[in-house]
Motif scaffolding. Structure first.
Motif, PDB file in Angstrom:
ATOM      1  N   ASP A 212     -26.072 -23.708 -20.252  1.00 35.90           N
ATOM      2  CA  ASP A 212     -26.183 -23.266 -18.869  1.00 35.90           C
ATOM      3  C   ASP A 212     -27.403 -23.927 -18.250  1.00 35.90           C
ATOM      4  O   ASP A 212     -28.417 -24.141 -18.929  1.00 35.90           O
ATOM      5  CB  ASP A 212     -26.313 -21.742 -18.774  1.00 35.90           C
ATOM      6  CG  ASP A 212     -25.947 -21.219 -17.390  1.00 35.90           C
ATOM      7  OD1 ASP A 212     -24.833 -20.676 -17.248  1.00 35.90           O
ATOM      8  OD2 ASP A 212     -26.754 -21.379 -16.454  1.00 35.90           O
TER       9      ASP A 212
ATOM     10  N   MET B 283     -17.260 -15.148 -24.257  1.00 37.82           N
ATOM     11  CA  MET B 283     -17.946 -15.053 -25.543  1.00 37.82           C
ATOM     12  C   MET B 283     -17.598 -13.748 -26.255  1.00 37.82           C
ATOM     13  O   MET B 283     -17.317 -13.738 -27.467  1.00 37.82           O
ATOM     14  CB  MET B 283     -19.463 -15.148 -25.326  1.00 37.82           C
ATOM     15  CG  MET B 283     -20.280 -15.233 -26.597  1.00 37.82           C
ATOM     16  SD  MET B 283     -22.075 -15.250 -26.247  1.00 37.82           S
ATOM     17  CE  MET B 283     -22.214 -16.677 -25.167  1.00 37.82           C
TER      18      MET B 283
ATOM     19  N   ILE C 172     -23.872 -23.220 -26.829  1.00 36.88           N
ATOM     20  CA  ILE C 172     -23.835 -22.589 -25.512  1.00 36.88           C
ATOM     21  C   ILE C 172     -24.633 -23.461 -24.549  1.00 36.88           C
ATOM     22  O   ILE C 172     -25.558 -24.171 -24.950  1.00 36.88           O
ATOM     23  CB  ILE C 172     -24.414 -21.162 -25.540  1.00 36.88           C
ATOM     24  CG1 ILE C 172     -25.805 -21.150 -26.184  1.00 36.88           C
ATOM     25  CG2 ILE C 172     -23.468 -20.227 -26.280  1.00 36.88           C
ATOM     26  CD1 ILE C 172     -26.463 -19.778 -26.194  1.00 36.88           C
TER      27      ILE C 172
ATOM     28  N   CYS D  32     -22.838 -19.749 -18.739  1.00 38.75           N
ATOM     29  CA  CYS D  32     -23.098 -18.471 -19.404  1.00 38.75           C
ATOM     30  C   CYS D  32     -23.386 -17.346 -18.412  1.00 38.75           C
ATOM     31  O   CYS D  32     -24.210 -16.461 -18.669  1.00 38.75           O
ATOM     32  CB  CYS D  32     -24.259 -18.619 -20.393  1.00 38.75           C
ATOM     33  SG  CYS D  32     -23.918 -19.758 -21.751  1.00 38.75           S
TER      34      CYS D  32
ATOM     35  N   SER E  50     -28.225 -24.487 -28.277  1.00 41.58           N
ATOM     36  CA  SER E  50     -28.205 -24.291 -26.836  1.00 41.58           C
ATOM     37  C   SER E  50     -28.685 -25.548 -26.126  1.00 41.58           C
ATOM     38  O   SER E  50     -29.463 -26.336 -26.671  1.00 41.58           O
ATOM     39  CB  SER E  50     -29.081 -23.102 -26.439  1.00 41.58           C
ATOM     40  OG  SER E  50     -30.424 -23.309 -26.831  1.00 41.58           O
TER      41      SER E  50
ATOM     42  N   THR F 100     -20.099 -15.232 -20.508  1.00 42.59           N
ATOM     43  CA  THR F 100     -20.436 -14.258 -21.547  1.00 42.59           C
ATOM     44  C   THR F 100     -19.251 -13.339 -21.836  1.00 42.59           C
ATOM     45  O   THR F 100     -19.089 -12.849 -22.950  1.00 42.59           O
ATOM     46  CB  THR F 100     -21.673 -13.425 -21.148  1.00 42.59           C
ATOM     47  OG1 THR F 100     -21.469 -12.860 -19.849  1.00 42.59           O
ATOM     48  CG2 THR F 100     -22.916 -14.302 -21.122  1.00 42.59           C
TER      49      THR F 100
ATOM     50  N   HIS G 224     -30.259 -15.188 -22.040  1.00 39.49           N
ATOM     51  CA  HIS G 224     -29.411 -14.018 -22.287  1.00 39.49           C
ATOM     52  C   HIS G 224     -28.306 -14.363 -23.276  1.00 39.49           C
ATOM     53  O   HIS G 224     -28.003 -13.583 -24.195  1.00 39.49           O
ATOM     54  CB  HIS G 224     -28.816 -13.528 -20.971  1.00 39.49           C
ATOM     55  CG  HIS G 224     -27.833 -12.410 -21.129  1.00 39.49           C
ATOM     56  ND1 HIS G 224     -28.188 -11.155 -21.582  1.00 39.49           N
ATOM     57  CD2 HIS G 224     -26.485 -12.362 -20.906  1.00 39.49           C
ATOM     58  CE1 HIS G 224     -27.124 -10.379 -21.619  1.00 39.49           C
ATOM     59  NE2 HIS G 224     -26.075 -11.084 -21.229  1.00 39.49           N
ATOM     60  N   ALA G 225     -27.708 -15.518 -23.120  1.00 37.57           N
ATOM     61  CA  ALA G 225     -26.637 -15.934 -24.029  1.00 37.57           C
ATOM     62  C   ALA G 225     -27.154 -16.150 -25.439  1.00 37.57           C
ATOM     63  O   ALA G 225     -26.460 -15.856 -26.424  1.00 37.57           O
ATOM     64  CB  ALA G 225     -25.968 -17.206 -23.505  1.00 37.57           C
ATOM     65  N   ARG G 226     -28.370 -16.638 -25.568  1.00 43.18           N
ATOM     66  CA  ARG G 226     -28.970 -16.833 -26.907  1.00 43.18           C
ATOM     67  C   ARG G 226     -29.100 -15.506 -27.635  1.00 43.18           C
ATOM     68  O   ARG G 226     -28.917 -15.434 -28.856  1.00 43.18           O
ATOM     69  CB  ARG G 226     -30.357 -17.473 -26.779  1.00 43.18           C
ATOM     70  CG  ARG G 226     -30.362 -18.959 -26.450  1.00 43.18           C
ATOM     71  CD  ARG G 226     -31.745 -19.543 -26.705  1.00 43.18           C
ATOM     72  NE  ARG G 226     -31.898 -20.872 -26.144  1.00 43.18           N
ATOM     73  CZ  ARG G 226     -32.561 -21.153 -25.029  1.00 43.18           C
ATOM     74  NH1 ARG G 226     -33.147 -20.180 -24.347  1.00 43.18           N
ATOM     75  NH2 ARG G 226     -32.650 -22.388 -24.595  1.00 43.18           N
TER      76      ARG G 226
ATOM     77  N   ARG H 110     -30.083 -17.267 -17.759  1.00 43.40           N
ATOM     78  CA  ARG H 110     -28.744 -17.052 -18.301  1.00 43.40           C
ATOM     79  C   ARG H 110     -28.618 -17.629 -19.704  1.00 43.40           C
ATOM     80  O   ARG H 110     -27.966 -17.040 -20.574  1.00 43.40           O
ATOM     81  CB  ARG H 110     -27.696 -17.664 -17.369  1.00 43.40           C
ATOM     82  CG  ARG H 110     -27.475 -16.821 -16.132  1.00 43.40           C
ATOM     83  CD  ARG H 110     -26.316 -17.285 -15.314  1.00 43.40           C
ATOM     84  NE  ARG H 110     -26.046 -16.360 -14.227  1.00 43.40           N
ATOM     85  CZ  ARG H 110     -25.436 -16.701 -13.101  1.00 43.40           C
ATOM     86  NH1 ARG H 110     -25.030 -17.945 -12.922  1.00 43.40           N
ATOM     87  NH2 ARG H 110     -25.216 -15.794 -12.160  1.00 43.40           N
TER      88      ARG H 110
END
Length: 406
Positions: free
Chosen positions: A68, A51, A66, A43, A86, A48, A76-78, A73
């Motif tokens: 990582d 994504m 997701i 991620c 995750s 991203t 942030h992706a969440r 990171r």
């Protein structure tokens, strides 16, 4: 190109292009109309970015997981995809029965193992370029994919799917340039490639591109796109590689070179390719030129210009008049003819759209494990030449071909 409709009326495909090996047809429903459930492994910036493109294709994809290894990171992706589960361990994603396909955007040294495990777990795979870290892994991954004929593996060389690049390939294949003997490529930047590190212990995980055990450096991260396009356009592979380079500007502890130049000889195609990249000057930026006996194409990421040789002008005019009925050629101010395609999307959009079609129909993608291996092996040859001060030659064992039924 010539007027706005020359390419189309001269028999080359127009704005609704052939993408990959087949026409980008209407999307075939997956699992009787259900979207493909995908997981993103890695991620960082690229993960991203993938994504964001997937979110532009809501009828085709649903992001359900997701992953990582770095907490910041993953957090942030969440925020971007709160509905997805995750995990820090990619194996938890592969164990998730709700995941149909995985998009792998991790450091290069991890590509092979995660892709191997994903295929063996029954997942379809979109694997970022370069396909593998070295030649041995490329050959082994071909064997693994061949043993799983119902699993799709697509490599993220998105220029194979971009309408502009497809049109340039068609122009070359239809003889507009005559005999191509020289290809000049550059991808230059002025920056140290370094990213902020919140904890010194994470230096190599975050700035992995700078370390040889993680990365293939500039040849893998930048030049591999152009190398792959040459392989595809001319249906060829390199026969001999000589490369040189060094850490010439950034004396900051990095191991991969910040300045490289590779000369690739394509014996069967009768061509020389010059591939260079530097991190210390951005004036030329991205350059991609094909030089043939009848003309030159100068290709950028989102535009291209055709420059006919003087001796080819008469034939060019006859082609326009005889095939299209056009009465004039529209030139730009430096004597070139712009190649027209109409508005373009990001190349990854085209690649992920085709990935959906391939997964839906179990049709091999244009950028598959075989083409991905050819490019990964070439990058490895460049790096072996760079660091070993050798001339590398293509080996017959690199001639990987689809097995029965592929």
């Amino acid at each position: 190109m010539i007027r706005r409709d020359f390419i189309k009326t001269a028999g080359l495909t127009g704005g609704s292009m052939l993408l990959g090996s087949t026409v980008l047809k209407a999307v075939t429903p997956f699992l009787e109309g259900q979207r493909i459930n995908v997981a993103i492994i890695g991620c960082g910036d690229r993960g991203t970015g993938l994504m964001q493109v997937l979110l532009q294709l809501p009828a085709q994809y649903q992001i359900v997981a997701i992953c990582d290894v770095l907490d910041f990171r993953l957090e942030h992706a969440r925020k971007l995809m709160s509905s997805a589960t995750s995990a820090k361990d990619y194996r938890a994603v592969l164990d998730n029965k709700n995941v149909d396909a995985v998009l792998i955007a991790v450091p290069l040294n991890m590509h092979f193992q995660i892709a191997k495990d994903a295929i063996q777990a029954g997942k379809h795979v979109y694997l970022e370029k370069t396909m593998t870290y070295n030649t041995r892994q490329a050959i082994e991954l071909v064997d693994i994919v061949q043993s799983k004929p119902k699993q799709i593996l697509q490599v993220g060389h998105q220029y194979r799917y971009t309408p502009l690049y497809f049109k340039v390939k068609e122009m070359i294949n239809k003889g507009y340039l005559g005999k191509v003997t020289q290809i000049d490529c550059r991808w230059d930047r002025n920056g140290n490639w370094r990213r902020p590190v919140p904890d010194p212990s994470l230096e190599k995980q975050i700035n992995w591109r700078m370390y040889k055990s993680y990365s293939g450096g500039l040849p893998a991260e930048l030049l591999s796109h152009q190398i792959d396009f040459v392989n595809w356009t001319f249906d060829t592979h390199v026969d001999e590689v000589y490369s040189t380079g060094g850490i010439d500007n950034y004396k900051d502890g990095r191991e991969t070179y910040d300045n490289v130049q590779a000369v690739l000889r394509y014996d069967k195609a009768g061509m020389i390719g010059n591939f260079g990249a530097t991190c210390a000057n951005s004036h030329d930026g991205y350059l991609f030129k094909f030089k043939g006996s009848k003309g030159t194409i100068s290709l950028l990421v989102d535009q291209a210009v055709f420059y006919p040789e003087k001796k080819a002008l008469k034939e060019l005019h006859e082609t326009v008049d005889g095939v299209t009925g056009a009465t004039r050629i529209t030139w730009n101010k430096d004597g070139g003819i712009p190649v027209e395609t109409g508005p373009l999307k990001d190349g990854t959009w085209y690649a992920l759209t085709d990935f959906y079609n391939c997964v839906s129909t179990l049709q091999a993608p244009s950028s598959d494990v075989y083409t991905g291996a050819k490019t990964a092996i070439t990058v490895d040859m460049i790096n072996r030449s760079l660091f070993g001060k050798t001339i590398e030659k293509w080996n017959a064992k690199y001639d990987l071909a689809p097995g029965p039924g592929k």
